[in-house]
Design an enzyme around this catalytic site. Structure first.
Site, PDB file in Angstrom:
ATOM      1  N   GLY A  78       0.791  -1.217   0.000  1.00  0.00           N
ATOM      2  CA  GLY A  78       0.000   0.000   0.000  1.00  0.00           C
ATOM      3  C   GLY A  78       0.824   1.268   0.000  1.00  0.00           C
ATOM      4  O   GLY A  78       0.284   2.366  -0.086  1.00  0.00           O
ATOM      5  N   ALA A  79       2.157   1.141   0.082  1.00  0.00           N
ATOM      6  CA  ALA A  79       3.016   2.329   0.191  1.00  0.00           C
ATOM      7  C   ALA A  79       3.123   3.110  -1.108  1.00  0.00           C
ATOM      8  O   ALA A  79       3.681   4.202  -1.116  1.00  0.00           O
ATOM      9  CB  ALA A  79       4.412   1.918   0.656  1.00  0.00           C
ATOM     10  N   THR A  81       6.399  -0.507   3.615  1.00  0.00           N
ATOM     11  CA  THR A  81       5.627  -1.735   3.816  1.00  0.00           C
ATOM     12  C   THR A  81       6.468  -2.967   3.462  1.00  0.00           C
ATOM     13  O   THR A  81       7.380  -2.910   2.651  1.00  0.00           O
ATOM     14  CB  THR A  81       4.351  -1.716   2.974  1.00  0.00           C
ATOM     15  OG1 THR A  81       4.688  -1.436   1.615  1.00  0.00           O
ATOM     16  CG2 THR A  81       3.396  -0.656   3.489  1.00  0.00           C
ATOM     17  N   ASP A 109      10.889   4.425  -6.187  1.00  0.00           N
ATOM     18  CA  ASP A 109      10.212   3.143  -5.979  1.00  0.00           C
ATOM     19  C   ASP A 109      11.239   2.034  -5.798  1.00  0.00           C
ATOM     20  O   ASP A 109      11.043   0.894  -6.219  1.00  0.00           O
ATOM     21  CB  ASP A 109       9.268   2.818  -7.142  1.00  0.00           C
ATOM     22  CG  ASP A 109       8.301   1.676  -6.799  1.00  0.00           C
ATOM     23  OD1 ASP A 109       8.134   1.390  -5.603  1.00  0.00           O
ATOM     24  OD2 ASP A 109       7.726   1.082  -7.724  1.00  0.00           O
ATOM     25  N   LYS A 162      15.494  -4.441  -6.098  1.00  0.00           N
ATOM     26  CA  LYS A 162      15.093  -3.839  -7.362  1.00  0.00           C
ATOM     27  C   LYS A 162      16.161  -2.948  -7.960  1.00  0.00           C
ATOM     28  O   LYS A 162      16.185  -2.721  -9.173  1.00  0.00           O
ATOM     29  CB  LYS A 162      13.799  -3.030  -7.159  1.00  0.00           C
ATOM     30  CG  LYS A 162      12.566  -3.900  -6.963  1.00  0.00           C
ATOM     31  CD  LYS A 162      11.356  -3.092  -6.542  1.00  0.00           C
ATOM     32  CE  LYS A 162      10.888  -2.158  -7.622  1.00  0.00           C
ATOM     33  NZ  LYS A 162       9.601  -1.507  -7.261  1.00  0.00           N
ATOM     34  N   CYS A 200      -7.039   1.647 -14.357  1.00  0.00           N
ATOM     35  CA  CYS A 200      -7.401   0.562 -15.278  1.00  0.00           C
ATOM     36  C   CYS A 200      -6.163  -0.201 -15.751  1.00  0.00           C
ATOM     37  O   CYS A 200      -6.175  -1.420 -15.902  1.00  0.00           O
ATOM     38  CB  CYS A 200      -8.149   1.114 -16.480  1.00  0.00           C
ATOM     39  SG  CYS A 200      -9.600   2.096 -16.080  1.00  0.00           S
ATOM     40  N   CYS A 210      -4.350  -3.523 -13.949  1.00  0.00           N
ATOM     41  CA  CYS A 210      -4.635  -4.923 -14.262  1.00  0.00           C
ATOM     42  C   CYS A 210      -4.671  -5.204 -15.764  1.00  0.00           C
ATOM     43  O   CYS A 210      -4.309  -6.295 -16.194  1.00  0.00           O
ATOM     44  CB  CYS A 210      -5.971  -5.339 -13.649  1.00  0.00           C
ATOM     45  SG  CYS A 210      -5.986  -5.370 -11.846  1.00  0.00           S
ATOM     46  N   MET A 259     -13.232  -8.372 -10.524  1.00  0.00           N
ATOM     47  CA  MET A 259     -13.208  -7.038 -11.120  1.00  0.00           C
ATOM     48  C   MET A 259     -13.848  -6.049 -10.143  1.00  0.00           C
ATOM     49  O   MET A 259     -15.055  -6.093  -9.923  1.00  0.00           O
ATOM     50  CB  MET A 259     -13.974  -7.047 -12.451  1.00  0.00           C
ATOM     51  CG  MET A 259     -14.270  -5.662 -13.024  1.00  0.00           C
ATOM     52  SD  MET A 259     -12.791  -4.715 -13.439  1.00  0.00           S
ATOM     53  CE  MET A 259     -13.516  -3.109 -13.782  1.00  0.00           C
TER      54      MET A 259
END
Length: 806
Positions: free
Chosen positions: A192-193, A256, A321, A348, A619, A622, A662
């Protein structure tokens, strides 16, 4: 035949002591790494998170006889997960916390449990994507649901033993990573971060009772209990401006822990892999600067109390990020002639780190992929030496950064073999374009305080690799380039093999020492999750789950668009054994075709408005960048729903397919819904032409015999952009190998220059859209027609076709 217990003891003795005719391992083998070799009860098999099994019945000499033993068909839904095996059962999680137990020998379903997330969900965040894994310990299966429940199930029956709520339903958190059971405690984090200034934490619950044992926070917080007092003393000075707004709300946070945890029972330490900060822009999160601990860090805590022991930060003052949420592998290595108990991670940021796991001392780090944000890691300080200009605050324009936010290594597990001493890493090489937040920015990027284009269509493209890395020498041992740009998780075994799935639907085994491909199987669908291996009744099995997905924020879709990753492809549990006798049914897959839409009339401005809605209203999270689906969800360009306004509203705004995963988006106005639907109809209208252009581009990849003079003149071209076919005119003159001219379109004219080399014409020029960008062309002349691509700065690279003007 000796018992399984005797075989395990013999295998351990051979590996550790090199007695008799056994082969000596390249590195020492700790007992905790190979315990209980017949089973795979945890994400990384043991708390060492090696994804290594001591089983060796299947090896390079006989793997050619590895056949399908059984398969189990799954419904559509999230399946890039790692299965477990314990007490004769294979446990899997699919969709939103749908748990099944299958007989490990036959594949027969024994029970299933639905956590009810889809029925309870009240926001898109509650739905998220789905669970990546579960845990097993002492007769119980443990899971975390997307909306924050931690559940223990009886492994024999699937009935709930206990259930607790980890965070309130109105918190902007989501729980999708695999829990672990270490030292009798269920360790679970959340995400959620990226969208909220929450205070990240990890919870430890008593595995028997569900009672909270401790909770450890990774950013400054008001929670000052015994487990957090020392950690807060370490963290707070690194947030010199504090972390609150004048009204008491959080200004900045994050940190998180949603994926990576490891455990050393001898040291009684649990290692936590901590995520990014929020907002990304440090000037907004922490105006006074500071390292902002424990963002992007590995943190060691006492397994009994949760108290802080040590930390190491991979990206101080992170704002890209950057996370340390990838696997942390524990091993013992001979370094400079001395045994060192280490923690190894490829986060990362593109470096591979080796740390002393008792103290957190930095040992070494080197690049495993293209890295432009830092030059190297300082050996004395353990801190990165950043390249000039990498911090974007207050600077105009956008710049290229490698790795992008997907990272050089994402959540897909790496594996380590003490036999070879190598770590097998699923590596991503993909850059992004990043910069300060543009004035008037709206949507997700505005909250992050950054302009970030993860699928920027950079010239070097996006690639996936399996890289075998020597952690002692910090050098590449061997590598395999993989189809597409999204590599799958890895497993290795004492049989000298490395198993990995691929996006092209192949399940492959490699020789662990050399990287030679020794076996493959067509599974008819992409694989992203990691395989496991186990033994039943003296027979070794290998299990993997098929299905694409696991990408975040619409990334890693364009790099796979030439592969068949369709959401509807068969999702299955596949189990292999020597001499298996099962077979998959034949797959007849029709050519993808968008729905007929004869009344559609292009409108570039309206399509662009719809594209903005598609990008800023989540949108693409996903359904993929530019609506190019990656297999995580249906490809909306092919959906008949986009032709029906009422059906589209029912699904998007009213939640008509909520139980299918969805989420509903009630915030859309009716006008916005129609604009969004128009964009998707536009993308459907260009689907066929885009595919044809990609095929033509591939056919032209070898260049031609054309000279610069052959490219001179006036050409009518069509660029297949995400907002429809964009016509343009290229006018070129030739001087030797050099080309000069202009490209004219509705948006304006760009002066270009370049050259012809090996038959290929490359030229570019500067444009403003509205920020300065470079527009480039890479074209080949075949049979009198232009074929190639146009790169539009950070906005992507699109297929081009053209013919000579009369």
């Amino acid at each position: 035949m000796p018992s399984a217990f005797v075989r395990n003891v013999l295998a351990l003795a051979c590996a550790a002591l090199a007695v008799g005719g056994c082969h000596r391992a390249a590195q020492p083998i700790e007992e905790a790494m190979v315990a209980n070799g017949d089973e795979w009860p945890s994400w990384g098999r043991t708390g060492h998170e090696t994804h290594y099994s001591p089983l060796d019945e299947i090896d390079a000499d006989n793997v050619a006889d590895l056949k399908l033993a059984w398969h189990f068909d799954l419904e559509p839904g999230y399946t890039p997960t790692t299965p477990l095996m314990a007490e004769g059962k294979v446990f899997i999680t699919t969709g939103h916390s749908l748990i099944r137990a299958l007989d490990a020998v036959s594949g027969k379903e024994l029970w299933q449990y639905d956590a009810g997330t889809r029925a309870r969900a009240t926001s898109p965040l509650d739905m998220s994507w789905g669970n990546k894994g579960i845990a097993y310990s002492e007769g119980r299966v443990f899971l975390g649901t997307s909306d924050g429940y931690v559940v223990a199930l009886d492994a024999k029956t699937g009935k709930e033993a206990w259930k607790v709520q980890d965070f309130p339903t109105d918190d902007l958190r989501t729980m999708n990573g695999a829990p672990r059971v270490f030292g009798g405690k269920v360790i679970i984090g959340h995400g959620g971060a990226d969208i909220s200034a929450i205070d990240g934490y990890v919870s430890a619950y008593d595995a028997k009772t569900g009672k909270l044992a401790w909770r450890f926070y990774t950013v400054p917080t008001d929670h000052m209990d015994a487990a957090n007092r020392k950690a807060q003393e370490v963290m707070r000075p690194t947030w010199p401006s504090g972390w609150k707004n004048p009204d008491g709300t959080r200004r900045g946070g994050g940190g998180t822990m949603w994926n990576a945890f490891s455990y050393d029972p001898e040291l009684n330490l649990i290692f936590l892999g901590v995520g990014n900060g929020y907002p990304y822009n440090q000037n907004l999160r922490s105006p006074g600067g500071g390292d902002n601990l424990f963002l992007s860090s590995v943190v060691a805590v006492n397994a009994t109390t949760g108290e802080y022991v040590w930390h190491y930060q991979v990206c101080p003052a992170e704002q890209w990020d950057c996370t340390a949420t990838t696997d942390m592998t524990l091993a013992e290595l001979e370094i400079d002639g001395k045994p060192r108990k280490v923690l190894m991670q490829a986060p990362k940021n593109g470096f591979f780190y080796v740390l002393d796991r008792k103290t957190g001392q930095f040992i070494s780090a080197e690049k495993i992929a293209k890295v432009t944000w830092a030059d190297h890691i300082d050996q004395k300080t353990g801190r990165p030496v950043e390249n000039p200009g990498i911090r974007y605050q207050g600077k105009p324009g956008l710049f290229e950064m490698w790795p992008g936010p997907t990272g050089a290594h994402s959540w897909q597990p790496q594996a380590y073999s003490p036999q070879t001493g190598l770590v097998y890493i699923p590596v991503i090489e993909q850059g992004a374009v990043i910069g300060d937040m543009a004035p008037g920015e709206k949507g997700l990027s505005a909250g992050m305080g950054v302009t970030l284009l993860p699928e920027a269509g950079l010239k070097e493209g996006a690639h996936a690799w399996l890289r075998a890395w020597n952690p002692v020498t910090q050098k590449l041992a061997w590598q395999k380039e993989l189809p597409g740009s999204w590599p799958a998780g890895v497993m290795t075994s004492a049989g000298g093999l490395v198993f990995q799935g691929r996006m092209d639907g192949k399940f492959v085994a490699y020789d662990a020492k050399t990287g030679a491909e020794v076996w493959s199987y067509d599974v008819q669908a992409p694989i992203v999750g990691a395989p496991i291996t186990y033994r039943m009744n003296g027979k070794q099995y290998v299990t993997v789950i098929t299905g694409a997905g696991g990408q975040g924020a619409g990334m890693q879709s364009l790099g796979n668009q030439e592969l068949n990753t369709d959401y509807r492809l068969p999702r299955r549990v596949l189990t292999f054994a020597l001499g298996g006798t099962d077979a998959l049914p034949k797959l007849d897959w029709p050519e993808p075709t968008p729905p007929a839409d004869p009344d559609f009339k292009p409108d570039t401005a309206r399509a662009q408005a719809g594209a903005i809605l598609f990008g800023t209203r989540a949108c693409l999270v996903c359904h993929g960048w530019n609506a190019v689906a990656s297999g995580a969800a249906p490809d909306l360009r092919l959906s008949p729903v986009i032709l029906d306004a009422a059906a589209f509203r029912t699904i998007v705004k009213d939640g008509g397919l909520k139980l299918n995963g969805m989420p509903q988006f009630p915030g859309f106005s009716d006008q916005e819904l129609e604009t969004l639907r128009f964009f998707l109809r536009t993308r459907a209208s260009t689907f066929k032409a885009e595919r044809e252009a990609m095929i033509a581009k591939r056919a032209a990849a070898g260049g031609s015999n054309a000279k610069a003079a052959d490219y001179a003149g006036k050409w009518n071209i069509v660029v297949q952009s995400p907002v429809g076919e964009t016509p343009a005119v290229i006018e070129l003159t030739a001087n030797g190998d050099a080309l000069r001219g202009k490209v004219s379109a509705e948006q304006g004219t760009v002066e270009v220059s370049g050259k012809v080399e090996n038959g290929r014409a490359t030229f570019s020029g500067k444009a403003s859209m509205p920020m300065p960008i470079t527009v480039g062309y890479d074209l080949t002349l075949k049979n009198g027609k232009l074929i190639g691509e146009s790169s539009n700065g950070p906005f992507g690279t699109f297929p081009v076709t053209g013919t000579k003007a009369p």
